[in-house]
Motif scaffolding. Structure first.
Motif, mmCIF file in Angstrom:
data_model
loop_
_atom_site.group_PDB
_atom_site.id
_atom_site.type_symbol
_atom_site.label_atom_id
_atom_site.label_comp_id
_atom_site.label_asym_id
_atom_site.label_seq_id
_atom_site.Cartn_x
_atom_site.Cartn_y
_atom_site.Cartn_z
ATOM 1 N N ARG A 23 3.508 22.730 -6.077
ATOM 2 C CA ARG A 23 2.439 21.898 -5.719
ATOM 3 C C ARG A 23 1.662 21.456 -7.024
ATOM 4 N NH1 ARG A 23 -2.975 22.336 -4.784
ATOM 5 N NH2 ARG A 23 -2.821 24.690 -4.672
ATOM 6 N N PHE A 24 1.364 22.323 -7.882
ATOM 7 C CA PHE A 24 0.578 21.776 -9.152
ATOM 8 C C PHE A 24 1.290 20.843 -9.980
ATOM 9 C CE2 PHE A 24 -2.230 25.363 -8.217
ATOM 10 C CZ PHE A 24 -3.431 24.808 -8.807
ATOM 11 N N LEU A 25 2.667 21.091 -10.078
ATOM 12 C CA LEU A 25 3.442 20.403 -11.018
ATOM 13 C C LEU A 25 4.084 18.983 -10.533
ATOM 14 C CD1 LEU A 25 5.850 23.025 -12.392
ATOM 15 C CD2 LEU A 25 4.038 22.125 -13.678
ATOM 16 N N THR A 26 4.089 18.944 -9.136
ATOM 17 C CA THR A 26 4.671 17.650 -8.563
ATOM 18 C C THR A 26 3.660 16.910 -8.012
ATOM 19 O OG1 THR A 26 5.247 18.937 -6.565
ATOM 20 C CG2 THR A 26 7.013 18.625 -8.155
ATOM 21 N N GLN A 27 2.884 17.418 -7.100
ATOM 22 C CA GLN A 27 1.708 16.715 -6.483
ATOM 23 C C GLN A 27 0.786 16.608 -7.326
ATOM 24 O OE1 GLN A 27 0.937 18.361 -2.545
ATOM 25 N NE2 GLN A 27 2.921 18.811 -2.166
ATOM 26 N N ASN A 28 0.186 17.447 -7.897
ATOM 27 C CA ASN A 28 -1.068 17.290 -8.952
ATOM 28 C C ASN A 28 -0.769 16.917 -10.293
ATOM 29 O OD1 ASN A 28 -2.038 18.297 -6.936
ATOM 30 N ND2 ASN A 28 -3.069 20.211 -7.571
ATOM 31 N N ARG A 29 0.656 17.133 -10.702
ATOM 32 C CA ARG A 29 0.905 16.485 -12.282
ATOM 33 C C ARG A 29 0.297 17.164 -13.002
ATOM 34 N NH1 ARG A 29 4.659 12.609 -11.641
ATOM 35 N NH2 ARG A 29 4.724 11.509 -9.893
ATOM 36 N N GLN A 30 -0.036 18.546 -12.981
ATOM 37 C CA GLN A 30 -0.751 19.230 -13.987
ATOM 38 C C GLN A 30 -0.079 20.784 -14.037
ATOM 39 O OE1 GLN A 30 -4.607 19.278 -11.577
ATOM 40 N NE2 GLN A 30 -4.723 21.158 -12.380
ATOM 41 N N LEU A 31 -0.248 21.375 -15.183
ATOM 42 C CA LEU A 31 0.088 22.641 -15.356
ATOM 43 C C LEU A 31 -0.748 23.704 -14.366
ATOM 44 C CD1 LEU A 31 0.797 23.129 -19.121
ATOM 45 C CD2 LEU A 31 2.561 22.971 -17.394
ATOM 46 N N PRO A 32 -0.295 24.629 -13.660
ATOM 47 C CA PRO A 32 -1.065 25.464 -12.642
ATOM 48 C C PRO A 32 -2.064 26.415 -13.624
ATOM 49 C CG PRO A 32 1.110 26.311 -13.086
ATOM 50 C CD PRO A 32 1.275 25.070 -13.859
ATOM 51 N N PRO A 33 -2.940 26.754 -13.257
ATOM 52 C CA PRO A 33 -3.718 27.866 -13.880
ATOM 53 C C PRO A 33 -2.834 29.050 -14.066
ATOM 54 C CG PRO A 33 -4.868 26.894 -11.848
ATOM 55 C CD PRO A 33 -3.381 26.523 -11.828
ATOM 56 N N PRO A 34 -2.951 29.732 -15.106
ATOM 57 C CA PRO A 34 -2.138 30.947 -15.518
ATOM 58 C C PRO A 34 -2.305 31.910 -14.509
ATOM 59 C CG PRO A 34 -3.201 30.219 -17.525
ATOM 60 C CD PRO A 34 -3.739 29.404 -16.372
ATOM 61 N N GLU A 35 -3.472 32.297 -13.729
ATOM 62 C CA GLU A 35 -3.710 33.292 -12.865
ATOM 63 C C GLU A 35 -2.920 33.024 -11.363
ATOM 64 O OE1 GLU A 35 -7.388 30.484 -12.745
ATOM 65 O OE2 GLU A 35 -6.110 31.406 -14.245
ATOM 66 N N ALA A 36 -2.483 31.617 -11.248
ATOM 67 C CA ALA A 36 -1.790 31.212 -10.178
ATOM 68 C C ALA A 36 -0.524 31.711 -10.191
ATOM 69 C CB ALA A 36 -2.138 29.930 -9.660
ATOM 70 N N VAL A 37 0.191 32.142 -11.317
ATOM 71 C CA VAL A 37 1.543 32.232 -11.701
ATOM 72 C C VAL A 37 2.039 33.851 -11.270
ATOM 73 C CG1 VAL A 37 3.325 31.885 -12.982
ATOM 74 C CG2 VAL A 37 1.573 30.281 -13.143
#
Length: 470
Positions: A23-37
């Motif tokens: 969702r972060f990469l495709t919908q929000n077009r941003q890298l996810p926060p590291p803690e979400a990974v």
């Protein structure tokens, strides 16, 4: 290594972090926060070609493979795989499903309650006449909107869904209590009884603290009712809270970011999501100190157990559903690699272990302990693993795919252990995997790696300008 030769963890089959990263990469077009990974959830999102259990009385089979570590060539990687027994849809036990649906005001967005309704519509054709569905909702208060209804009456189930609207505050604790009450009343011998909580996780009325919700679910799971959680939406997504509820409820947690993911979780993986083969499943790996100097488990940070917990049948652990898989990766420093510390003064170093045992050709032994879904005494599976210096390029498709996903996760987490990892290398390994890509997940993964590489490059290019402006 001689002081800590055992690595113990509860299995984790939750794929939620991967969907959230997507969702972060495709919908929000941003890298996810590291803690979400969460590395283990990224790796376990994918299907691997593991063999089925050979013995009919065993719910799972163990798999392992060893190869050189691509982001640190002096190290090795070990893949540990667990394959749950496949069970035909027609042979699954009858289901008693209680859907606990959040209809509070925070669920009004298109990617929340409307997507939730559409997701459950995908599930209805999979229900059989012997399956029963109930619906409990909660907002300012909790209520039963559909009493237990057989799967042969999908129109009644659909009508109850269509009438739902979002509004009010969130009485999550009251909703959970009512759902457990309905589940216990409908429970029958031989039935798989499960609550499916669908929410953005925003509990703000009644029991709202993690500790209170954990206590409630821990008490209720003694009745044999399992709890799975489906997360929806963004903004106020309470990811850690939903993962906690599923862990303590002997269930799994999935994040639904689009209708395709709903089909994957509720239709394609129907048995794995809703039917438990084994509960309190734990893995313990014993490393041979003659071969291994240090080791590191990739991910599973919130699933680690003490060594003595492995044989403690009262210790709660993860659940394995029908056909589900668990994959874990260990990075190993071989015993012959020079350590980055001063030589030990008061005990022998890695090269001076003395007499090598006859089992020294073994790198490690994998052990798996599990309980029957309604049992209390555990059963044990073991698998000895021999050493290998295979290059990752010659490893199996299973291994190359898992390593590509792990490398991707190390980069997104900005891990201090990422070494020579790169998006280009992860991309190449993912593209080298052959075989069917039935659900398109590998193709999608390639696109995500490319997108993350672009965003990382953009961030790197912007950094000097930002520093110059300061």
């Amino acid at each position: 290594m001689r002081q800590a030769p055992l690595s113990t963890f509860a299995i984790d089959v939750d794929p939620a972090s991967y969907s959230n990263v997507r969702r972060f990469l495709t919908q929000n077009r941003q890298l996810p926060p590291p803690e979400a990974v969460r590395l283990e959830e990224l790796v376990n999102y994918f299907h691997y070609d593991y063999p089925q259990p050979l013995r009919p009385d065993e719910p799972a089979a163990l798999q392992a493979e060893v190869a050189r570590c691509p982001w640190n060539p002096a190290h090795q990687l070990v893949l540990v795989g667990v394959q749950g027994r496949e069970v035909a849809h027609t042979e699954l036990p009858p289901a008693n499903l209680v859907f606990l649906l959040d209809v509070s005001g925070s669920m009004s967005d298109a990617d929340k309650l409307p997507l939730l309704k559409a997701s459950l519509r995908e599930l209805l054709p999979r229900l059989r006449p012997q399956d029963y569905v109930s619906i409990v909702v909660y907002a300012g208060a909790a209520g039963l909107v559909l009493p237990p209804t057989p799967g042969s009456r999908p129109r009644e189930i659909m009508a109850a869904l269509e009438n739902l609207e979002a509004g009010g505050s969130t009485a999550g604790g009251e909703g959970l209590r009512l759902a457990y009450q309905v589940a216990r009343q409908q429970a029958r011998p031989g039935y798989n009884t499960r609550i499916i909580l669908a929410t953005d996780g925003d509990f703000n009325v009644g029991e709202s603290s993690d500790a209170a919700m954990e206590e409630l679910i821990t008490e209720e799971r003694q009745s044999g009712v399992f709890l799975s959680v489906l997360g929806f939406g963004e903004g106020n997504l309470q990811d850690s809270k939903m993962e906690l509820l599923a862990d303590k409820g002997n269930g799994n947690y999935a994040y639904i970011d689009n209708l395709n993911e709903a089909r994957r979780v509720l239709v394609q993986q129907f048995g794995g999501t809703l039917f438990t083969l084994a509960k309190d499943v734990k893995v313990q790996v014993e490393f041979n100190p003659a071969e291994v100097q240090q080791y590191r488990l990739l991910g599973y940070e919130n699933r680690l157990l003490a060594a003595e917990d492995f044989n403690d049948d009262t210790k709660d652990a993860g659940e394995l559903g029908a056909g589900q898989q668990v994959t874990a990766l260990y990075e190993i420093v071989p015993a012959n690699v020079r350590p980055r510390v001063d030589p030990l003064k008061y005990q022998a170093g890695p090269a001076d272990y003395g007499i090598v045992s006859p089992a020294s050709a073994e790198l490690l032994t994998v052990k798996l302990r599990y309980q029957e879904p309604q049992g209390s005494a555990s059963h044990l599976l073991t698998l000895p693993v021999r050493n290998s210096s295979t290059a990752i390029e010659q490893a199996s498709d299973n291994f190359r795919l898992a390593v590509a996903v792990a490398e991707f996760g190390l980069l997104l987490r900005q891990s201090e252990h990422r070494g020579q990892a790169s998006y280009r290398a992860a991309l190449g390994r993912a593209q080298s995997v052959r075989g069917r890509d039935a659900d398109g997940s590998r193709r999608e993964f390639v696109e995500l790696v490319q997108r993350a590489a672009e965003l990382s490059s953009e961030a790197a290019q912007a950094l000097p300008n930002e520093e110059w402006r300061r």
